[in-house]
Design a protein around this motif. Structure first.
Motif, PDB file in Angstrom:
ATOM      1  N   PHE A  55       0.967  -0.833   0.025  1.00 14.53           N
ATOM      2  CA  PHE A  55       0.436  -0.576  -0.059  1.00 14.53           C
ATOM      3  C   PHE A  55       0.554   1.123  -0.188  1.00 14.53           C
ATOM      4  N   PHE A 211      -9.229   9.414   3.455  1.00 13.51           N
ATOM      5  CA  PHE A 211      -9.002   8.659   4.105  1.00 13.51           C
ATOM      6  C   PHE A 211      -7.756   8.970   5.475  1.00 13.51           C
ATOM      7  N   LYS A 348       4.214   4.953   6.729  1.00 11.99           N
ATOM      8  CA  LYS A 348       4.664   3.429   5.864  1.00 11.99           C
ATOM      9  C   LYS A 348       5.873   3.791   5.451  1.00 11.99           C
TER      10      LYS A 348
HETATM   11  N1  F0G Z   1      -3.655   8.006   6.287  1.00 10.59           N
HETATM   12  C1  F0G Z   1      -3.442   8.371   4.650  1.00 10.59           C
HETATM   13  C2  F0G Z   1      -3.258   9.724   4.314  1.00 10.59           C
HETATM   14  C3  F0G Z   1      -3.189   7.161   4.689  1.00 10.59           C
HETATM   15  O1  F0G Z   1      -3.155   6.779   2.677  1.00 10.59           O
HETATM   16  C4  F0G Z   1      -3.498   5.739   5.595  1.00 10.59           C
HETATM   17  C5  F0G Z   1      -3.270   4.218   5.297  1.00 10.59           C
HETATM   18  C6  F0G Z   1      -3.096   6.040   6.853  1.00 10.59           C
HETATM   19  C7  F0G Z   1      -3.795   7.044   6.977  1.00 10.59           C
HETATM   20  C8  F0G Z   1      -3.247   4.679   8.081  1.00 10.59           C
HETATM   21  O2  F0G Z   1      -2.405   4.583   7.800  1.00 10.59           O
HETATM   22  O3  F0G Z   1      -2.863   2.174   8.042  1.00 10.59           O
HETATM   23  O4  F0G Z   1      -0.672   3.000   8.915  1.00 10.59           O
HETATM   24  O5  F0G Z   1      -2.822   2.753  10.072  1.00 10.59           O
HETATM   25  N2  F0G Z   1      -3.690   4.192   3.843  1.00 10.59           N
HETATM   26  C9  F0G Z   1      -3.775   2.304   3.550  1.00 10.59           C
HETATM   27  C10 F0G Z   1      -3.834   2.634   1.773  1.00 10.59           C
HETATM   28  C11 F0G Z   1      -4.192   1.589   3.924  1.00 10.59           C
HETATM   29  O6  F0G Z   1      -4.904   2.017   1.452  1.00 10.59           O
HETATM   30  O7  F0G Z   1      -3.422   3.371   1.429  1.00 10.59           O
HETATM   31  P1  F0G Z   1      -2.613   2.980   8.656  1.00 10.59           P
END
Ligand code: F0G
Length: 527
Positions: A55, A211, A348
């Motif tokens: 991801f 998100f 990430k």
């Molecule tokens: N903020 C953003 C902008 C994200 O893209 C994500 C996760 C999160 C917060 C949450 O992070 O999964 O470590 O708790 N994005 C994933 C995606 C799930 O689909 O790109 P996390």
């Protein structure tokens, strides 16, 4: 793949059945750079080009040899990994490097950011929710202290006969023997109304299709109703604003305004006045909206979002969990659109593909030091993930930021290829969007397709998954859908993406586009 019916299944029962039904239920056994491997029926290793790359958490690819070597060496040194409540200078060392980079990339170019480390992206965002609430509570206390002071001033003035209680449209004081009693009625009523307001939780601002995670508070900042609605009673509400209509943002939050009632003594009269109450907790923004088909914010939207936060006095939280750590060709995606945040979140790729780590960074002037103990976690700030993060930052910054240039250049090549596919399939591809190694291709709406399978899958939001299953089966390329209708395909590979990878991806996409153009839905059907 689904297991034999007799075998008890305790994890991923539903998920694995569903993955199998769309053709994604493959178990991978090895991973390297942009390649995942699985073993086929005869035990042979089959390579799969991975455009999902955890991801987007693998800016340097799966099992990067330099990161692995570093990990082995720090483990061999027996560094202390978990030593909570001791001096952990690796946290400050890491925060120092992050600050040097932020000074270069944030528009203000100044400021030192206090760092709070955490374990996941959503935890870093939750930390921001909590810290923003501390800021809001401090503003509320200042306001209510003012009111209390003014109440005492009014009591004194009325008691000394220097002021009388004026008629006010805000409060009906009813029958009272004298001004003192009138004032006490007024104070009680104001106190009651203010207490109701003060007890309310904040409203947060975010963008449509945002998100920000799936924890209790963050899921309310994530617009997707399937994930958000079941838990709506658990946390503060969010007002979602349109990123493509920046000029409407200020108007769209007008109805959130609330006023605290205050008392004013002037010209021998006690009157009631309204004071702006801080209803809004914070504005959460992704510089590139992953779940909105990798849409970067426009500069106009970035300017307006900053202006809204300045007008309201709330922190602007730039969520770089997905877009940060070099993926867009700069350390911060927000640096492309000149967006200045008050808080930043990173996660990430800071884990180097092998550790779990995240951080929330707070502009020092706003940071409340007591927060260092108000939030903690057993696993946060551990020695291992800090050592890995240091290595990742060193690799990003090496050779005067070569990795950023590679991400930008590889992203451009990928984007050129996607644009040429779009040009050749105008009825099939609606848009290509994104920046650097964070891009997506969006198919046109297929809910009226003549092919039964394509129409039905589009209607249930599953077309993107079926397309992903087909591309995996026929082309050995791993993609996943993204976007509100699930009809975009996302690409967020590592900097190791080769021209050959791009060419292979192009033929896979052209194949899929031809199937959709010819409405040859049966070919897409999962086998
Ligand atoms: N903020 C953003 C902008 C994200 O893209 C994500 C996760 C999160 C917060 C949450 O992070 O999964 O470590 O708790 N994005 C994933 C995606 C799930 O689909 O790109 P996390």
């Amino acid at each position: 793949m689904s297991s034999a019916a007799s075998e008890p299944i305790f994890a991923d029962r539903l998920l694995n059945d569903w993955l199998a039904s769309v053709g994604l239920g493959i178990e991978y056994s090895r991973a390297e750079a942009n390649t995942l491997y699985f073993r086929d029926g005869s035990g042979r290793e089959v390579p799969v080009l991975d455009h999902v790359c955890g991801f987007g958490s693998l800016i340097f690819g799966h099992n990067n040899p330099d990161i692995i070597e570093h990990a082995k060496s720090v483990l061999d040194e027996q560094i202390p990994v978990y030593v909570q409540l001791s001096r952990q200078s690796h946290a400050n060392a890491l925060a120092t490097v992050l600050n040097a980079i932020l000074r270069r990339e944030t528009p203000s170019g100044d400021g030192d950011y206090a760092a709070i480390f955490a374990n996941s992206g959503a935890e870093a965002v939750e930390i921001c929710v909590k810290h923003a609430e501390l800021e809001r509570r401090a503003r509320i206390v200042r306001l209510t202290d003012d009111v209390l002071r003014h109440v005492e001033e009014a009591r004194e003035a009325v008691g000394a006969g220097r002021a009388t209680v004026a008629e006010t449209p805000y409060v009906q004081v009813g029958a009272a023997r004298d001004d003192r009693e009138k004032l006490e009625h007024l104070i009680a009523e104001i106190g009651r109304r203010n207490a109701e307001l003060v007890a309310k939780g904040p409203v947060h601002l975010a963008l449509e299709n945002a998100f920000h995670g799936k924890l209790v508070a963050t899921v309310q900042l994530t617009q997707n109703p399937h994930w958000r609605m079941p838990f709506i009673a658990l946390s503060s509400s969010t007002r979602f604003l349109r990123a493509d209509r920046p000029e409407e943002m200020k108007g769209a939050i007008e109805d959130l305004r609330e006023s605290l009632l205050d008392i004013l003594v002037a010209d021998g009269a006690v009157t009631v006045v309204e004071r702006d109450f801080p209803v809004i907790g914070a504005f959460f923004v992704e510089p590139v909206q992953g779940a909105n088909g990798m849409r970067p914010l426009t500069e106009a939207a970035a300017r307006e979002i900053r202006a809204v936060c300045d007008a309201v006095g709330c922190p602007l939280i730039v969520d770089e969990i997905h877009s940060g750590m070099g993926r867009t060709g700069a350390f911060l995606a927000s640096s492309h659109m000149g967006l200045q945040g008050d808080y930043y979140t990173l996660a990430k790729s800071i884990g180097g593909g092998i550790a779990k780590n995240s951080v929330a960074l707070f502009y020092q002037d706003r940071f409340r030091p007591e927060f260092e103990v108000l939030h903690s976690s057993t696993f946060a700030k551990d020695g291992f993930s800090a050592a890995i993060a240091m290595k990742v930052l060193e690799m990003l910054e090496a050779d005067d930021g070569r990795a950023y240039r590679v991400a930008a250049e590889r992203g451009e090549r990928l984007m050129e290829m996607l644009s040429s596919v779009k040009a050749d399939f105008p009825g099939v591809v609606d848009a290509v969007d994104g920046i650097g190694l964070m891009v997506a291709l969006e198919f046109t709406d297929q809910t009226r397709a003549t092919s039964d399978l394509i129409r039905e899958k589009a209607g249930s939001g599953m077309l993107g998954y079926v397309v992903a299953g087909y591309i995996l089966r026929e082309h050995r390329i791993r993609v996943l859908p993204v976007g509100p209708a699930g009809n975009s395909v996302r690409f967020e590979p590592s900097v190791h993406l080769t021209d050959e990878d791009i060419a292979r991806t192009e033929s896979a996409l052209r194949d899929v586009c031809a199937i959709i153009r010819d409405q040859d839905g049966d070919r897409l059907a999962p086998r």
